[in-house]
Write a protein that holds these residues in place. Structure first.
Motif, PDB file in Angstrom:
ATOM      1  N   ASP A   1       6.200  -9.659  -3.565  1.00 56.02           N
ATOM      2  CA  ASP A   1       5.612  -9.201  -4.828  1.00 56.02           C
ATOM      3  C   ASP A   1       4.846  -7.889  -4.715  1.00 56.02           C
ATOM      4  O   ASP A   1       4.070  -7.542  -5.597  1.00 56.02           O
ATOM      5  CB  ASP A   1       4.695 -10.288  -5.406  1.00 56.02           C
ATOM      6  N   ILE A   2       5.081  -7.152  -3.636  1.00 56.05           N
ATOM      7  CA  ILE A   2       4.486  -5.828  -3.507  1.00 56.05           C
ATOM      8  C   ILE A   2       5.629  -4.822  -3.381  1.00 56.05           C
ATOM      9  O   ILE A   2       6.592  -5.045  -2.654  1.00 56.05           O
ATOM     10  CB  ILE A   2       3.506  -5.763  -2.315  1.00 56.05           C
ATOM     11  N   GLU A   3       5.526  -3.755  -4.149  1.00 55.89           N
ATOM     12  CA  GLU A   3       6.556  -2.713  -4.153  1.00 55.89           C
ATOM     13  C   GLU A   3       5.870  -1.359  -3.960  1.00 55.89           C
ATOM     14  O   GLU A   3       4.997  -0.985  -4.751  1.00 55.89           O
ATOM     15  CB  GLU A   3       7.302  -2.720  -5.492  1.00 55.89           C
ATOM     16  N   PHE A   4       6.245  -0.653  -2.915  1.00 57.58           N
ATOM     17  CA  PHE A   4       5.649   0.652  -2.652  1.00 57.58           C
ATOM     18  C   PHE A   4       6.342   1.716  -3.477  1.00 57.58           C
ATOM     19  O   PHE A   4       7.565   1.852  -3.438  1.00 57.58           O
ATOM     20  CB  PHE A   4       5.675   0.968  -1.154  1.00 57.58           C
ATOM     21  N   VAL A   5       5.560   2.453  -4.225  1.00 59.84           N
ATOM     22  CA  VAL A   5       6.061   3.541  -5.069  1.00 59.84           C
ATOM     23  C   VAL A   5       6.127   4.818  -4.248  1.00 59.84           C
ATOM     24  O   VAL A   5       7.056   5.600  -4.381  1.00 59.84           O
ATOM     25  CB  VAL A   5       5.144   3.726  -6.302  1.00 59.84           C
ATOM     26  N   GLN A   6       5.128   5.020  -3.393  1.00 59.89           N
ATOM     27  CA  GLN A   6       5.124   6.164  -2.479  1.00 59.89           C
ATOM     28  C   GLN A   6       4.198   5.906  -1.313  1.00 59.89           C
ATOM     29  O   GLN A   6       3.273   5.106  -1.404  1.00 59.89           O
ATOM     30  CB  GLN A   6       4.713   7.453  -3.194  1.00 59.89           C
ATOM     31  N   GLY A   7       4.479   6.552  -0.208  1.00 56.40           N
ATOM     32  CA  GLY A   7       3.584   6.571   0.929  1.00 56.40           C
ATOM     33  C   GLY A   7       3.622   5.385   1.871  1.00 56.40           C
ATOM     34  O   GLY A   7       2.743   5.271   2.722  1.00 56.40           O
ATOM     35  N   GLU A   8       4.623   4.513   1.757  1.00 61.90           N
ATOM     36  CA  GLU A   8       4.688   3.394   2.698  1.00 61.90           C
ATOM     37  C   GLU A   8       4.713   3.913   4.141  1.00 61.90           C
ATOM     38  O   GLU A   8       4.132   3.301   5.042  1.00 61.90           O
ATOM     39  CB  GLU A   8       5.903   2.510   2.419  1.00 61.90           C
ATOM     40  N   ASP A   9       5.334   5.073   4.340  1.00 60.23           N
ATOM     41  CA  ASP A   9       5.402   5.689   5.669  1.00 60.23           C
ATOM     42  C   ASP A   9       4.048   6.250   6.110  1.00 60.23           C
ATOM     43  O   ASP A   9       3.857   6.600   7.270  1.00 60.23           O
ATOM     44  CB  ASP A   9       6.460   6.794   5.693  1.00 60.23           C
ATOM     45  N   LYS A  10       3.078   6.326   5.215  1.00 66.90           N
ATOM     46  CA  LYS A  10       1.738   6.823   5.536  1.00 66.90           C
ATOM     47  C   LYS A  10       0.809   5.704   6.006  1.00 66.90           C
ATOM     48  O   LYS A  10      -0.320   5.957   6.403  1.00 66.90           O
ATOM     49  CB  LYS A  10       1.105   7.480   4.306  1.00 66.90           C
ATOM     50  N   LEU A  11       1.278   4.452   5.943  1.00 63.43           N
ATOM     51  CA  LEU A  11       0.445   3.319   6.335  1.00 63.43           C
ATOM     52  C   LEU A  11       0.309   3.219   7.849  1.00 63.43           C
ATOM     53  O   LEU A  11       1.257   3.466   8.591  1.00 63.43           O
ATOM     54  CB  LEU A  11       1.025   2.014   5.794  1.00 63.43           C
ATOM     55  N   THR A  12      -0.879   2.846   8.286  1.00 65.70           N
ATOM     56  CA  THR A  12      -1.185   2.611   9.684  1.00 65.70           C
ATOM     57  C   THR A  12      -1.456   1.121   9.851  1.00 65.70           C
ATOM     58  O   THR A  12      -2.088   0.513   8.999  1.00 65.70           O
ATOM     59  CB  THR A  12      -2.429   3.420  10.097  1.00 65.70           C
ATOM     60  N   LEU A  13      -0.970   0.537  10.940  1.00 68.23           N
ATOM     61  CA  LEU A  13      -1.109  -0.892  11.199  1.00 68.23           C
ATOM     62  C   LEU A  13      -2.172  -1.157  12.258  1.00 68.23           C
ATOM     63  O   LEU A  13      -2.230  -0.458  13.270  1.00 68.23           O
ATOM     64  CB  LEU A  13       0.230  -1.456  11.686  1.00 68.23           C
ATOM     65  N   TYR A  14      -3.005  -2.174  12.006  1.00 68.83           N
ATOM     66  CA  TYR A  14      -3.972  -2.640  13.000  1.00 68.83           C
ATOM     67  C   TYR A  14      -3.827  -4.154  13.148  1.00 68.83           C
ATOM     68  O   TYR A  14      -3.777  -4.876  12.160  1.00 68.83           O
ATOM     69  CB  TYR A  14      -5.411  -2.303  12.580  1.00 68.83           C
ATOM     70  N   GLN A  15      -3.746  -4.625  14.399  1.00 71.28           N
ATOM     71  CA  GLN A  15      -3.679  -6.052  14.703  1.00 71.28           C
ATOM     72  C   GLN A  15      -4.657  -6.365  15.816  1.00 71.28           C
ATOM     73  O   GLN A  15      -4.934  -5.507  16.665  1.00 71.28           O
ATOM     74  CB  GLN A  15      -2.272  -6.441  15.150  1.00 71.28           C
ATOM     75  N   PHE A  16      -5.198  -7.588  15.831  1.00 71.51           N
ATOM     76  CA  PHE A  16      -6.113  -8.011  16.896  1.00 71.51           C
ATOM     77  C   PHE A  16      -5.986  -9.512  17.094  1.00 71.51           C
ATOM     78  O   PHE A  16      -5.217 -10.176  16.399  1.00 71.51           O
ATOM     79  CB  PHE A  16      -7.567  -7.605  16.570  1.00 71.51           C
TER      80      PHE A  16
END
Length: 136
Positions: free
Chosen positions: A52-67
């Motif tokens: 239910d989430i649709e990226f309109v722009q900038g999905e490639d600009k996201l940074t991922l953090y996991q711990f």
């Protein structure tokens, strides 16, 4: 069958990341978590299914953090640093979406006990407290 749930427009602070989201139960799932990471981040989240989430722009600009277990995936705009959403550890089929990216102020928010995570015990989710905003 059509999906009649409201679609919300959302974005990070600088506008590099823009998305549309349909919430699982509108703002009835609004919450904050008390785990070490969420306490420091301070964000308030609301639930949405992964689909239910649709990226309109900038999905490639996201940074991922996991711990810790690496199950939860926390996403941020790589330009302005704003947390936009995360894939939940307690329910990996859902995102927690940063309410501040969608809408304004809310009067009451449950703080979920993330120190004693529901995935670590049979007890399940537990409310640790409640945040209230009361205008003066």
């Amino acid at each position: 069958m059509s999906d009649e749930r409201q679609q919300h427009d959302a974005a990070c602070h600088c506008g590099s990341v823009r998305f549309r989201v349909r919430l699982t139960d509108e703002f009835n799932t609004i919450r904050r978590c008390s785990c070490s990471y969420c306490r420091m981040r301070g964000a308030i989240a609301v639930s949405a299914q992964l689909s239910d989430i649709e990226f309109v722009q900038g999905e490639d600009k996201l940074t991922l953090y996991q711990f810790h277990t690496g199950t939860a995936k926390h996403y941020f705009c790589g330009t302005c640093g704003i947390y936009t959403h995360h894939q939940r550890r307690s329910n990996p089929s859902q995102f927690g979406v940063n309410v501040a990216c969608i809408a304004g102020v809310f009067h009451e928010v449950q703080v979920m006990d993330g120190i004693s995570h529901p995935s670590d015990s049979a007890a399940g989710p537990r409310v640790a407290g409640v945040l209230r905003f009361e205008p003066i």
